[in-house]
Enzyme design. Structure first.
Site, short mmCIF file in Angstrom:
data_model
loop_
_atom_site.label_atom_id
_atom_site.label_comp_id
_atom_site.label_asym_id
_atom_site.label_seq_id
_atom_site.Cartn_x
_atom_site.Cartn_y
_atom_site.Cartn_z
CB SER A 1 -1.76 -0.79 10.62
OG SER A 1 -1.73 0.00 11.80
CE1 TYR B 1 -3.05 3.21 7.71
CE2 TYR B 1 -3.08 2.84 10.08
CZ TYR B 1 -2.43 2.77 8.87
OH TYR B 1 -1.15 2.27 8.80
N1 LIG Z 1 4.53 4.38 9.18
C1 LIG Z 1 3.83 3.74 10.11
O1 LIG Z 1 3.78 4.15 11.29
C2 LIG Z 1 3.08 2.48 9.76
C3 LIG Z 1 2.62 1.66 10.80
C4 LIG Z 1 1.90 0.52 10.48
C5 LIG Z 1 1.63 0.22 9.16
N2 LIG Z 1 2.10 1.03 8.18
C6 LIG Z 1 1.76 0.69 6.79
O2 LIG Z 1 2.93 0.39 6.08
C7 LIG Z 1 2.77 0.73 4.71
C8 LIG Z 1 3.92 1.62 4.29
O3 LIG Z 1 3.98 2.73 5.17
P1 LIG Z 1 5.19 3.75 5.17
O4 LIG Z 1 5.27 4.32 6.54
O5 LIG Z 1 6.40 3.12 4.58
O6 LIG Z 1 4.57 4.86 4.21
P2 LIG Z 1 5.34 5.98 3.39
O7 LIG Z 1 4.35 7.07 3.20
O8 LIG Z 1 6.66 6.30 4.02
O9 LIG Z 1 5.63 5.26 2.00
C9 LIG Z 1 4.61 4.95 1.11
C10 LIG Z 1 5.12 5.10 -0.31
O10 LIG Z 1 4.02 4.89 -1.18
C11 LIG Z 1 4.18 5.75 -2.28
N3 LIG Z 1 2.91 5.98 -2.97
C12 LIG Z 1 1.88 6.75 -2.54
N4 LIG Z 1 0.90 6.77 -3.47
C13 LIG Z 1 1.33 5.99 -4.51
C14 LIG Z 1 0.77 5.63 -5.76
N5 LIG Z 1 -0.43 6.08 -6.14
N6 LIG Z 1 1.48 4.81 -6.57
C15 LIG Z 1 2.71 4.36 -6.20
N7 LIG Z 1 3.30 4.68 -5.02
C16 LIG Z 1 2.61 5.48 -4.18
C17 LIG Z 1 4.72 7.06 -1.69
O11 LIG Z 1 5.34 7.85 -2.67
C18 LIG Z 1 5.66 6.53 -0.62
O12 LIG Z 1 6.99 6.46 -1.07
C19 LIG Z 1 1.39 1.42 4.61
O13 LIG Z 1 0.45 0.46 4.20
C20 LIG Z 1 1.10 1.83 6.04
O14 LIG Z 1 -0.26 1.91 6.32
C21 LIG Z 1 2.83 2.14 8.44
#
Ligand SMILES: NC(=O)c1ccc[n+]([C@@H]2O[C@H](COP(=O)([O-])OP(=O)(O)OC[C@H]3O[C@@H](n4cnc5c(N)ncnc54)[C@H](O)[C@@H]3O)[C@@H](O)[C@H]2O)c1
Length: 250
Positions: free
Chosen positions: A139, A162
């Site tokens: 991120s 984070y």
């Molecule tokens: N959304 C943002 O703004 C953003 C920005 C930068 C980086 N990221 C990173 O991108 C990645 C994905 O983010 P996102 O926004 O798609 O998140 P999200 O919360 O939409 O999706 C994450 C998924 O992980 C699954 N999950 C959670 N715990 C779990 C477990 N124990 N076993 C299996 N699956 C599990 C959840 O059910 C969910 O579907 C993360 O690492 C996040 O830090 C997100």
């Protein structure tokens, strides 16, 4: 380019994982979509080449099982994209009140599990002599400290865990890429900016002021870079972190 390629997508039911899964299906890849929830991906399970596996990724035995069953089904695995985001229920506690239990669990679930996924998939790549690819999602918060002024007066924050976890992901990427470069295993990560998700208007406005013309992103804005990193076009890119943030970090 992606016909006969086999990928595991963790967190496939989430924002980035879902968009990536849809895209990989569209370009002909074989994928195993894995998550603890499957409501969004259920409809993608319409073909023998696109499987859904409901597992909790924070258990190493489940990771081993996932790799084993994917290999059994498709005879190989070309890569894994780790999009799961296993946060605790109390995720986002304010710094002064952060509990050791929450800290320990989140550091393990998010950073520790990324290390264990690498351990298992790298062992698999080496055993099967596969030039595999691993892609992590870090991120912008792992690249720069948060812009605290964007959160002022709002009920939202970017926790210290984070930032530390996401910097750790970048570090793990270059560490393992260096360690296994002679095995032709590529390990890269992307660092997206914030993704639109019903944030308060005030936050969105402040955020946009520090970007180009887009500000908060859509999951689609991230997927192209991940596809590039999975493709042949990035054959000699290894150990890198690619920032996708509309200029937020500049
Ligand atoms: N959304 C943002 O703004 C953003 C920005 C930068 C980086 N990221 C990173 O991108 C990645 C994905 O983010 P996102 O926004 O798609 O998140 P999200 O919360 O939409 O999706 C994450 C998924 O992980 C699954 N999950 C959670 N715990 C779990 C477990 N124990 N076993 C299996 N699956 C599990 C959840 O059910 C969910 O579907 C993360 O690492 C996040 O830090 C997100």
């Amino acid at each position: 380019m992606f016909k006969n390629k086999v990928y595991i997508i963790t967190g496939a039911n989430g924002r980035i994982g879902l968009e990536l899964s849809k895209h990989l299906i569209k370009i002909g890849a074989k994928i195993v979509m894995t998550d603890i929830k499957t409501n969004n991906i259920k409809s993608l399970n319409n073909n023998n080449n696109h499987l859904i596996k409901k597992i909790d990724i924070i258990n190493e035995k489940n990771i081993q099982h996932l790799i084993k069953m994917t290999h059994k089904k498709f005879n190989k695995i070309d890569g894994i994209v780790h999009c799961a985001y296993p946060v605790t229920k109390d995720w986002g506690q304010i710094f002064e009140k952060l509990s050791p239990k929450s800290l320990k669990e989140n550091l393990f679930n998010q950073l520790g599990v990324s290390i264990l996924i690498s351990k298992q998939i790298i062992k698999y790549f080496i055993k099967n002599k596969i030039s595999g690819k691993i892609i992590y999602i870090s991120s912008i918060q792992g690249v720069r400290p948060p812009k605290f002024e964007h959160y002022r007066g709002l009920k939202m924050s970017s926790p210290i865990e984070y930032s530390v976890i996401k910097t750790g992901i970048i570090s793990l990427t270059s560490y393992l890429a260096k360690l296994y470069k002679k095995n032709k295993i590529s390990i890269n990560c992307v660092s997206p900016g914030g993704i639109k998700d019903k944030q308060p208007k005030k936050f969105m406005k402040r955020y946009l002021q520090t970007c180009g013309l887009k500000g908060l992103l859509n999951p689609k804005d991230i997927v192209g870079t991940i596809i590039f990193l999975l493709s042949k076009n990035s054959e000699y890119i290894n150990g890198q972190n690619i920032i996708i943030d509309d200029g937020w970090s500049l």
